[in-house]
Design a protein around this motif. Structure first.
Motif, PDB file in Angstrom:
ATOM      1  N   ASP B   4       7.412  58.580  14.765  1.00 20.60           N
ATOM      2  CA  ASP B   4       8.276  58.840  13.607  1.00 20.60           C
ATOM      3  C   ASP B   4       7.504  59.516  12.495  1.00 20.60           C
ATOM      4  N   MET B   5       6.289  58.964  12.283  1.00 15.24           N
ATOM      5  CA  MET B   5       5.445  59.515  11.211  1.00 15.24           C
ATOM      6  C   MET B   5       5.072  60.966  11.541  1.00 15.24           C
ATOM      7  N   PHE B   7       6.646  63.071  13.425  1.00 13.34           N
ATOM      8  CA  PHE B   7       7.833  63.909  13.324  1.00 13.34           C
ATOM      9  C   PHE B   7       8.137  64.259  11.871  1.00 13.34           C
ATOM     10  N   THR B   8       8.040  63.237  11.000  1.00 14.12           N
ATOM     11  CA  THR B   8       8.312  63.451   9.574  1.00 14.12           C
ATOM     12  C   THR B   8       7.304  64.428   8.979  1.00 14.12           C
ATOM     13  N   LEU B  11       8.031  67.892  10.052  1.00 22.14           N
ATOM     14  CA  LEU B  11       9.171  68.446   9.312  1.00 22.14           C
ATOM     15  C   LEU B  11       8.757  68.920   7.922  1.00 22.14           C
TER      16      LEU B  11
END
Lengths: 378, 98
Positions: B4-5, B7-8, B11
């Motif tokens: 998640d980290m 991916f963030t 982005l």
């Protein structure tokens, strides 16, 4: 900002197990992305960036247009002109209204008439402030003034479309302008740089035609055939060449169409060939200074001169040969480069080959060097 | 590895890059090298050629000076601009204007 985000997440929960902050960030990014996409806000942001960029280009074009105006005033003053500023201010937005083209009868004659009036107005206006100046100085001052007029016109046109695009929120107009701006700026810059060439009387790229004519007719007897145009007779490869070019070394294009028509009539059509030498706009990727051959009247301009040559050649059934030298639009109005100047020898080779292959000894051939003859005498 | 980290961060990096790229479309000034105007003179009698820097008042077919070899008249045959660097590479020797 990232530090504060990390701090808010707590020392123990650096991107903690639940990843609440990450989910929030992801959601925000997704939300912003969707808002931008579906409300057209992204287009507005893009338009703002483009408008800013166009303004940068426009401000530089404005500076060049203003400096060109100042330089034309200075040039006229240096030549001894008294009311230079008044003259430039009066002529800076000078215009010509194109004749009606829906009725083509006599269109070329009407266009030529208007162009003659325009030239006459220009020459008389400059001569009025420069009564002591020579013909060539008047011609050079005229071209510098025309450059100032062209730059001013470019600036006003770009500004018009920019303001119109902003006012009407017309992003297509802004996009077109943004995409065209580097080319518009390049052309404006070339015009601006050309002022120095004309001030100092250096030949420009467009002068390759007159340069060939000058080299050909170096030892010939010269005489004025019509306004601002010179002819000379020389012998080459046993043929009689009648070389036509604009009268230099002032910035002049002459009236080669009128001169060729007059000569053909004088010789009652007894001309074996008409060879025209001119600069041609190259396509991107092509080499400057390449010399190519073709048929037809190799001459630019608005049409009347070309029309006269085509008309007289067709009337007497005289073949028209075209020899052109490739160069970009910037090169054609800037000081002549070595590659272009070196093309003279290649053109002379082609002329000699044409004379040997397509004419007989004793034939009469017209060679017309088309272009601006600044810095090139006869 | 926290996906998640990753991916963030990816982005954020992509979004920043996009903004930077859009804003970086700056004004492009045409590149200008150093150019020098050359006057090429040729002797009418022996064909001897000489190059020198352009002087205001020069024009093609202007009779300009005497030939240093045969004493004939020199005529300006070409005036053109040349990149200063290209001339240095060729080892061109400068002749002072007369």
């Amino acid at each position: 900002m990232i530090c504060s985000v990390l701090y808010l997440n707590g020392p123990a929960g650096l991107f903690g197990a639940d990843n609440d902050l990450l989910s929030l960030l992801n959601s925000i990014i997704f939300l912003v992305f969707m808002i931008l996409l579906f409300t057209g806000l992204n287009q507005k942001i893009q338009m703002m960036i483009w408008v800013k960029n166009i303004r940068k280009y426009l401000s530089r074009i404005e500076v060049m247009a203003k400096e060109a105006k100042v330089k034309s005033v200075e040039t006229i003053k240096k030549m001894g002109g008294s009311n230079a500023e008044e003259l430039v201010n009066r002529m800076i937005e000078f215009f010509i209204i194109s004749p009606v083209s829906e009725e083509p009868t006599g269109l070329m004659r009407r266009l030529e008439h208007l162009l003659n009036i325009r030239d006459d107005r220009f020459k008389k206006a400059i001569k009025a402030v420069l009564p002591e100046a020579s013909k060539h100085e008047v011609a050079n001052a005229g071209v510098i003034l025309e450059i100032a007029i062209a730059l001013n016109a470019i600036f006003r046109t770009v500004r018009h479309y920019l303001i119109l695009g902003e006012k009407t929120n017309n992003w297509i107009l802004i996009t077109q302008l943004q995409l065209e701006m580097p080319q518009i700026y390049k052309l404006s810059h070339a015009y601006y740089k050309a002022i120095d060439s004309f001030t100092q009387g250096k030949p420009i790229g467009d002068g390759i035609g007159p340069l060939v004519a000058a080299v050909l007719s170096k030892d010939g007897n010269k005489k004025i055939i019509c306004e601002d145009t010179i002819m000379s007779e020389v012998e080459r490869k046993g043929r009689k060449l009648i070389v036509v070019k604009a009268e230099g070394p002032g910035a002049n294009v002459g009236k080669p169409g009128e001169a060729v028509a007059k000569l053909v009539k004088e010789y009652e059509g007894n001309i074996k060939r008409i060879i025209m030498v001119d600069a041609k706009l190259k396509l991107e990727g092509e080499e400057t200074g390449d010399v190519i051959e073709g048929v037809g009247a190799a001459i630019g301009g608005l049409g009347p001169e070309k029309f006269k040559i085509e008309n007289i050649a067709a009337h007497y059934n005289i073949p028209l040969d075209a020899i052109v030298i490739k160069e970009s639009v910037e090169e054609s109005i800037s000081a002549m480069t070595k590659r272009i100047a070196d093309a003279v020898d290649k053109v002379l080779e082609i002329i000699d080959r044409t004379l040997i292959e397509r004419t007989k000894e004793g034939d009469i051939v017209i060679v017309a060097g088309i272009g601006n003859t600044v810095g090139i005498a006869q | 590895m926290d996906y998640d980290m990753l991916f963030t961060l990816m982005l954020i990096v992509i979004a920043t890059l996009c903004i930077v790229m859009l804003a970086a479309r700056r004004f492009q000034k045409p590149s200008e090298g150093k150019y020098e105007t050359i006057t090429l003179r040729e002797c009418d009698s022996c064909g001897y050629r000489e190059r020198r820097s352009f002087v205001k008042g020069d024009y093609v077919l202007k009779i300009n000076g005497v030939c240093p070899k045969c004493g004939g008249t020199m005529t300006i045959m070409k005036i053109y601009v040349e990149k200063a660097e290209a001339r240095r590479q060729k080892g061109y020797k400068q002749i002072s204007p007369q």
